[in-house]
Design an enzyme around this catalytic site. Structure first.
Site, PDB file in Angstrom:
ATOM      1  N   ASN A   9     -47.125 -18.999  25.086  1.00 54.09           N
ATOM      2  CA  ASN A   9     -45.744 -18.488  25.040  1.00 54.09           C
ATOM      3  C   ASN A   9     -45.817 -16.964  25.006  1.00 54.09           C
ATOM      4  O   ASN A   9     -46.127 -16.381  23.978  1.00 54.09           O
ATOM      5  CB  ASN A   9     -45.053 -19.036  23.783  1.00 54.09           C
ATOM      6  CG  ASN A   9     -43.664 -18.465  23.588  1.00 54.09           C
ATOM      7  OD1 ASN A   9     -43.097 -17.847  24.486  1.00 54.09           O
ATOM      8  ND2 ASN A   9     -43.099 -18.682  22.404  1.00 54.09           N
ATOM      9  N   LYS A  11     -43.467 -14.907  25.201  1.00 54.61           N
ATOM     10  CA  LYS A  11     -42.264 -14.307  24.574  1.00 54.61           C
ATOM     11  C   LYS A  11     -41.770 -13.133  25.427  1.00 54.61           C
ATOM     12  O   LYS A  11     -41.869 -13.186  26.649  1.00 54.61           O
ATOM     13  CB  LYS A  11     -42.574 -13.890  23.137  1.00 54.61           C
ATOM     14  CG  LYS A  11     -43.223 -15.008  22.324  1.00 54.61           C
ATOM     15  CD  LYS A  11     -43.246 -14.734  20.860  1.00 54.61           C
ATOM     16  CE  LYS A  11     -44.001 -15.840  20.161  1.00 54.61           C
ATOM     17  NZ  LYS A  11     -43.952 -15.751  18.710  1.00 54.61           N
ATOM     18  N   HIS A  98     -37.677 -23.154  19.968  1.00 51.07           N
ATOM     19  CA  HIS A  98     -38.620 -22.274  19.272  1.00 51.07           C
ATOM     20  C   HIS A  98     -37.911 -21.684  18.055  1.00 51.07           C
ATOM     21  O   HIS A  98     -36.709 -21.386  18.099  1.00 51.07           O
ATOM     22  CB  HIS A  98     -39.100 -21.170  20.224  1.00 51.07           C
ATOM     23  CG  HIS A  98     -40.231 -20.391  19.651  1.00 51.07           C
ATOM     24  ND1 HIS A  98     -40.045 -19.399  18.721  1.00 51.07           N
ATOM     25  CD2 HIS A  98     -41.572 -20.487  19.837  1.00 51.07           C
ATOM     26  CE1 HIS A  98     -41.226 -18.915  18.371  1.00 51.07           C
ATOM     27  NE2 HIS A  98     -42.170 -19.562  19.032  1.00 51.07           N
ATOM     28  N   GLU A 100     -37.805 -18.834  16.872  1.00 53.74           N
ATOM     29  CA  GLU A 100     -37.116 -17.546  17.106  1.00 53.74           C
ATOM     30  C   GLU A 100     -35.753 -17.781  17.733  1.00 53.74           C
ATOM     31  O   GLU A 100     -34.788 -17.076  17.428  1.00 53.74           O
ATOM     32  CB  GLU A 100     -38.000 -16.641  17.984  1.00 53.74           C
ATOM     33  CG  GLU A 100     -39.190 -16.116  17.190  1.00 53.74           C
ATOM     34  CD  GLU A 100     -40.439 -15.854  18.013  1.00 53.74           C
ATOM     35  OE1 GLU A 100     -40.357 -15.774  19.248  1.00 53.74           O
ATOM     36  OE2 GLU A 100     -41.514 -15.735  17.400  1.00 53.74           O
ATOM     37  N   GLU A 170     -44.580 -26.167  14.590  1.00 52.48           N
ATOM     38  CA  GLU A 170     -44.874 -24.757  14.350  1.00 52.48           C
ATOM     39  C   GLU A 170     -44.268 -24.316  13.017  1.00 52.48           C
ATOM     40  O   GLU A 170     -43.075 -23.974  12.959  1.00 52.48           O
ATOM     41  CB  GLU A 170     -44.259 -23.897  15.462  1.00 52.48           C
ATOM     42  CG  GLU A 170     -44.775 -24.205  16.840  1.00 52.48           C
ATOM     43  CD  GLU A 170     -44.639 -22.994  17.752  1.00 52.48           C
ATOM     44  OE1 GLU A 170     -45.661 -22.508  18.208  1.00 52.48           O
ATOM     45  OE2 GLU A 170     -43.514 -22.520  17.939  1.00 52.48           O
ATOM     46  N   GLY A 176     -46.945 -15.798  14.127  1.00 52.54           N
ATOM     47  CA  GLY A 176     -47.076 -14.347  14.245  1.00 52.54           C
ATOM     48  C   GLY A 176     -47.454 -13.653  12.943  1.00 52.54           C
ATOM     49  O   GLY A 176     -47.406 -12.436  12.846  1.00 52.54           O
ATOM     50  N   SER A 216     -50.286 -18.803  14.645  1.00 53.52           N
ATOM     51  CA  SER A 216     -51.510 -18.019  14.444  1.00 53.52           C
ATOM     52  C   SER A 216     -52.772 -18.791  14.823  1.00 53.52           C
ATOM     53  O   SER A 216     -53.806 -18.669  14.168  1.00 53.52           O
ATOM     54  CB  SER A 216     -51.594 -17.503  13.005  1.00 53.52           C
ATOM     55  OG  SER A 216     -50.509 -16.621  12.746  1.00 53.52           O
TER      56      SER A 216
HETATM   57  C1  PEP Z   1     -45.331 -19.085  18.764  1.00 52.04           C
HETATM   58  O1  PEP Z   1     -44.520 -18.170  18.719  1.00 52.04           O
HETATM   59  O2  PEP Z   1     -45.037 -20.150  19.322  1.00 52.04           O
HETATM   60  C2  PEP Z   1     -46.618 -18.878  18.126  1.00 52.04           C
HETATM   61  C3  PEP Z   1     -47.336 -19.921  17.834  1.00 52.04           C
HETATM   62  O3  PEP Z   1     -46.969 -17.556  17.867  1.00 52.04           O
HETATM   63  P1  PEP Z   1     -48.362 -17.050  17.272  1.00 52.04           P
HETATM   64  O4  PEP Z   1     -49.453 -17.813  17.953  1.00 52.04           O
HETATM   65  O5  PEP Z   1     -48.391 -15.593  17.593  1.00 52.04           O
HETATM   66  O6  PEP Z   1     -48.315 -17.325  15.802  1.00 52.04           O
END
Ligand code: PEP
Length: 253
Positions: A9, A11, A98, A100, A170, A176, A216
């Protein structure tokens, strides 16, 4: 059918040429280094989809995904993107829900149920995201909370439709932040989600559902996470922006 999938992703990152370079590098490394049965999905910003699609043309195991879509199929929705538009540039997967988008754009479980319908009715595959905040985890209600997200946005689907859905767990506190869920935390939640799916769709469908972990995930923790019996791959944010890091994660099965 349950598959090993790693989805990146991107973003709101990468200008066009940077995005093209990233996609080309990933395609080349995947072709040379990755097992045939692993599926890779690249989810660039909308504006790059068309050019990235051209770079994926000969890539057998790398597919194109979008980060969102509108729940309506066409009309006066300024600034929005429809599933038909996505299909016309070769998109096969769409990330929905997601955290966000849930947080910043107030996407509710009800709205996501509509988006899931639109995506499935038009032959695309939703990567449906779910996950709890730190506050909910600390309160100990995380399993109920995440199961509820599935119930509210997915459980209206017929078994035939549901079978197409990919789920991405997630935990918001891991996205993040550099804090990854421990392998036990990831496995526990994935097993609970599968149990919840079984209560609605039966053991066979639950067992065949692909459930990704996101938060992460990095080259140095992916192997341990993907070794869990109920973790079928990852949805990767930050580490999907560097070709070598991303492909090392893809190679972690
Ligand atoms: C995400 O935003 O779907 C995600 C998993 O981000 P990150 O890997 O940066 O934690």
């Amino acid at each position: 059918m349950r598959k090993n999938i790693v989805a990146g992703n991107w973003k709101m990152n990468k200008a066009l040429e940077e995005g093209n370079s990233l996609a080309s590098e990933i395609v080349n490394i995947v072709a040379n280094e990755v097992k045939d049965d692993t599926i890779v999905v690249l989810n660039p910003p909308y504006i790059h989809l068309s050019s990235v699609q051209h770079l994926l043309k000969d890539a057998k195991q790398v597919f194109l995904g979008a980060q969102n879509c509108n729940e309506n199929t066409s009309g006066a929705y300024t600034g929005e993107i429809s599933v038909d538009m996505l299909k016309s540039v070769g998109v096969e997967y769409v990330i929905l829900g997601h955290s966000e988008r849930r947080e910043y754009y107030k996407e509710s479980n009800e709205l996501l149920a509509k988006k899931v319908n639109t995506v499935l009715d038009n032959g695309l595959i939703p990567i449906f995201c779910c996950g709890e905040s730190l506050k909910i985890r600390e309160a100990g209600t995380h399993v109920d909370f995440v199961c509820n997200q599935l119930t509210d946005s997915l459980f209206h689907l017929s078994p035939e439709k549901f079978e197409k859905v990919v789920i991405a767990y997630e935990p918001i506190w891991a996205i993040g932040t550099g804090v990854t869920a421990s392998t036990d935390q990831a496995q526990e939640m994935h097993a609970e989600l599968r149990k919840h799916l079984a209560s609605k769709y039966g053991d066979t469908i639950a067992d065949e559902t692909t459930i990704l972990y996101g938060g992460s995930c990095k080259p140095d923790n992916a192997k341990e996470l993907f070794a869990n019996p109920d973790v079928d791959g990852g949805l990767i944010g930050g580490a999907s922006l560097k070709s070598r890091d991303f492909v090392e994660i893809v190679k972690s099965f």
